[in-house]
Design a protein around this motif. Structure first.
Motif, PDB file in Angstrom:
ATOM      1  N   SER A 117      82.050  57.045  48.068  1.00  0.00           N
ATOM      2  CA  SER A 117      80.910  56.172  48.353  1.00  0.00           C
ATOM      3  C   SER A 117      80.550  55.324  47.147  1.00  0.00           C
ATOM      4  O   SER A 117      80.265  54.127  47.269  1.00  0.00           O
ATOM      5  CB  SER A 117      79.702  57.004  48.785  1.00  0.00           C
ATOM      6  OG  SER A 117      79.988  57.752  49.941  1.00  0.00           O
ATOM      7  N   GLU A 118      80.572  55.947  45.965  1.00  0.00           N
ATOM      8  CA  GLU A 118      80.215  55.219  44.747  1.00  0.00           C
ATOM      9  C   GLU A 118      81.247  54.131  44.446  1.00  0.00           C
ATOM     10  O   GLU A 118      80.902  53.040  43.989  1.00  0.00           O
ATOM     11  CB  GLU A 118      80.082  56.197  43.585  1.00  0.00           C
ATOM     12  CG  GLU A 118      78.850  57.106  43.729  1.00  0.00           C
ATOM     13  CD  GLU A 118      78.760  58.175  42.656  1.00  0.00           C
ATOM     14  OE1 GLU A 118      79.828  58.522  42.079  1.00  0.00           O
ATOM     15  OE2 GLU A 118      77.659  58.676  42.396  1.00  0.00           O
TER      16      GLU A 118
ATOM     17  N   VAL B  78      74.759  52.603  52.670  1.00  0.00           N
ATOM     18  CA  VAL B  78      74.521  53.639  51.664  1.00  0.00           C
ATOM     19  C   VAL B  78      73.091  54.149  51.752  1.00  0.00           C
ATOM     20  O   VAL B  78      72.201  53.492  52.291  1.00  0.00           O
ATOM     21  CB  VAL B  78      74.808  53.119  50.234  1.00  0.00           C
ATOM     22  CG1 VAL B  78      76.255  52.671  50.109  1.00  0.00           C
ATOM     23  CG2 VAL B  78      73.869  51.986  49.862  1.00  0.00           C
TER      24      VAL B  78
ATOM     25  N   LEU C  97      80.677  51.129  46.731  1.00  0.00           N
ATOM     26  CA  LEU C  97      79.567  50.286  46.302  1.00  0.00           C
ATOM     27  C   LEU C  97      80.057  49.145  45.420  1.00  0.00           C
ATOM     28  O   LEU C  97      79.555  48.015  45.505  1.00  0.00           O
ATOM     29  CB  LEU C  97      78.550  51.123  45.530  1.00  0.00           C
ATOM     30  CG  LEU C  97      77.528  51.912  46.340  1.00  0.00           C
ATOM     31  CD1 LEU C  97      76.683  52.765  45.417  1.00  0.00           C
ATOM     32  CD2 LEU C  97      76.643  50.988  47.137  1.00  0.00           C
TER      33      LEU C  97
ATOM     34  N   ILE D 256      73.521  50.814  42.625  1.00  0.00           N
ATOM     35  CA  ILE D 256      73.854  49.502  43.183  1.00  0.00           C
ATOM     36  C   ILE D 256      73.887  48.457  42.071  1.00  0.00           C
ATOM     37  O   ILE D 256      72.923  48.301  41.333  1.00  0.00           O
ATOM     38  CB  ILE D 256      72.830  49.097  44.264  1.00  0.00           C
ATOM     39  CG1 ILE D 256      72.889  50.078  45.440  1.00  0.00           C
ATOM     40  CG2 ILE D 256      73.073  47.678  44.738  1.00  0.00           C
ATOM     41  CD1 ILE D 256      71.791  49.882  46.458  1.00  0.00           C
TER      42      ILE D 256
ATOM     43  N   ILE E 129      75.848  45.219  50.922  1.00  0.00           N
ATOM     44  CA  ILE E 129      75.383  46.603  50.920  1.00  0.00           C
ATOM     45  C   ILE E 129      74.131  46.714  51.786  1.00  0.00           C
ATOM     46  O   ILE E 129      73.166  45.954  51.606  1.00  0.00           O
ATOM     47  CB  ILE E 129      75.060  47.085  49.491  1.00  0.00           C
ATOM     48  CG1 ILE E 129      76.336  47.102  48.641  1.00  0.00           C
ATOM     49  CG2 ILE E 129      74.426  48.475  49.506  1.00  0.00           C
ATOM     50  CD1 ILE E 129      76.084  47.336  47.163  1.00  0.00           C
TER      51      ILE E 129
END
Length: 455
Positions: free
Chosen positions: A292-293, A225, A296, A323, A302
């Motif tokens: 993407s979120e 990310v 996470l 995060i 990560i």
């Protein structure tokens, strides 16, 4: 269990060879109706464990030129008669051969039914049956090695050893309870207390090995990310050692999540190169940002990438604040350029690794650091110890451990010995769950539903 089953055991599609497998007491009889050996012998006269060349016929019509393996039980995978027809590969030909077998008395196998029969007939215990599917799905040499150990019976042997230790204790308690006139003291002899301690320590160690085993078997879901254009795609390409992701100077090039698997010291990393997290009016890019979120929240690890050649921005902080996991490794990219970034505000990152993905600087060291961070120096070398990879095994071993802990509590409190017998039964039942000696149909259905039809 008494039907003769059949299925295509090779992957569907075009290939040099396709295999149709039968198992059951009618397998050889069915073969005799459709197979004409080139040797002119009757099928019943063909020797056991031989491969025979000939032709398949449907009535008078030639179906295919084949090689046929004949394996008579009980020394077979299922402990039943097995026939494997090696025909020409290809979707249509294998389907025709399967239809020919089915029309002559076999029925289509259910998922995992060949291996289920091997389990039901005592050829494999449940841990070995589960190892078969793990071998098929293995992603690394290390995961294959663990599966082979389990298929060989290492876990089964360990469980049987623990059960023997507990049965020795059961025998002593039964004598005390059933024959009080013998005058045997209630306290357990030191040797039997040692048995309980060994079961406790072994079940604790094995259940604790699950986290490592899960990583080796399933891989570590790893999200790359960062804001757009910090080098996430270049990092992915460097780890893969190939151009998998498009790399440009234009922010927002990656619109979706790109997933690949790499192997770091036997642990698969399921790498996901995500779209850069930022505010955007681009509808398609915004979908990628949402994915993407979500990633996470699901990731085991990560990799938070920042561009060291630029000052910290609001977009960097937005990614940082998104995060919520503790397993974060910071990747300081573009160290081949003059550094301008201030990392002090990025306090969620436990450690920083400096690289240049473009110039391939620090990549090997980064892999070492990532591996070290994953295992955290708290796991043993799985090549030297037995490691479990199945949550079902872990659950049963935890129950075993808890039952033994209850026994020691009963002993310390000086309570009657018949209370120990209750916990001993719980421990033995839990161990029997591992090997499948005690299993419900629902558990078996769930396990074998993960197999392909031909296995």
């Amino acid at each position: 269990m008494f039907d003769t089953i059949a299925a295509i055991s090779t992957p569907r599609g075009e290939g040099g060879i396709g295999i149709v497998r039968m198992s059951g007491e009618d397998s050889i009889n069915i073969l005799s109706k459709i197979f004409r050996p080139i040797s002119k012998k009757k099928v019943e006269e063909l020797k056991n464990f031989t491969i025979n060349y000939g032709h398949l016929y449907s009535g008078v019509n030639l179906v295919d030129e084949v090689m046929v393996s004949i394996m008579k039980g009980p020394k077979t995978y299922t402990k039943e008669d097995i026939v494997e027809i090696n025909c020409h590969g290809g979707y249509l030909m294998t389907e025709k051969v399967l239809e020919l077998v089915l029309s002559n008395g076999a029925r289509i196998a259910e998922q995992g039914e060949f291996t289920r029969r091997a389990f039901m007939n005592g050829r494999l215990d449940l841990t070995q049956a589960e190892a078969v599917i793990d071998l098929i799905h293995g992603k690394t040499e290390r995961s294959l090695s663990l599966s082979l150990d389990q298929l060989r019976g290492d876990l089964k042997d360990q469980i049987l050893h623990l059960k023997k230790l507990l049965l020795d204790v059961v025998a002593h308690i039964n004598v005390v309870l059933d024959y009080p006139e013998e005058g045997i003291d209630d306290p357990l002899p030191e040797g039997l207390v040692g048995n309980l301690k060994e079961v406790l320590e072994t079940s604790d160690r094995l259940s604790a090995s699950y986290n490592q085993g899960k990583m080796i078997k399933e891989g570590v879901k790893t999200a790359i990310v960062g804001k757009p254009n910090v080098g996430k795609s270049s990092l992915l390409n460097s780890l893969l050692k190939e151009e998998r992701a498009i790399v440009t100077h234009i922010p927002g090039t990656t619109r979706d999540v790109i997933e690949e698997i790499i192997n770091i010291k036997g642990i698969p990393l399921i790498l996901a190169d995500t779209a850069g997290i930022r505010n955007t009016d681009d509808f398609i890019e915004n979908i990628g940002v949402e994915k993407s979120e979500k990633l996470l929240n699901d990731a085991d690890l990560i990799l938070f990438v920042v561009d060291g050649s630029r000052e910290l921005s609001e977009e960097d902080l937005r990614v940082h604040n998104s995060i919520h996991s503790e397993k974060v490794v910071g990747i300081l990219n573009k160290i081949d350029i003059e550094q301008k970034i201030d990392l002090s505000k990025l306090d969620k990152v436990g450690r920083w690794i400096e690289i240049s993905a473009k110039e391939n600087i620090g990549i090997a060291k980064m892999e070492e650091e990532i591996y070290s961070y994953i295992v955290s120096g708290k796991v043993e070398d799985s090549s030297q110890t037995l490691v479990i990879t199945n949550i079902r095994h872990r659950s049963a071993l935890v129950k075993t451990k808890e039952a033994i802990e209850n026994i020691f509590e009963t002993i310390n409190m000086g309570l009657p010995m018949d209370l120990i017998a209750v916990d001993l039964k719980e421990a033995l039942d839990a161990l029997s769950e591992v090997t499948g000696e005690i299993s419900s149909e629902d558990v078996l259905d769930h396990i074998f539903s993960n197999f392909c039809v031909g296995k």
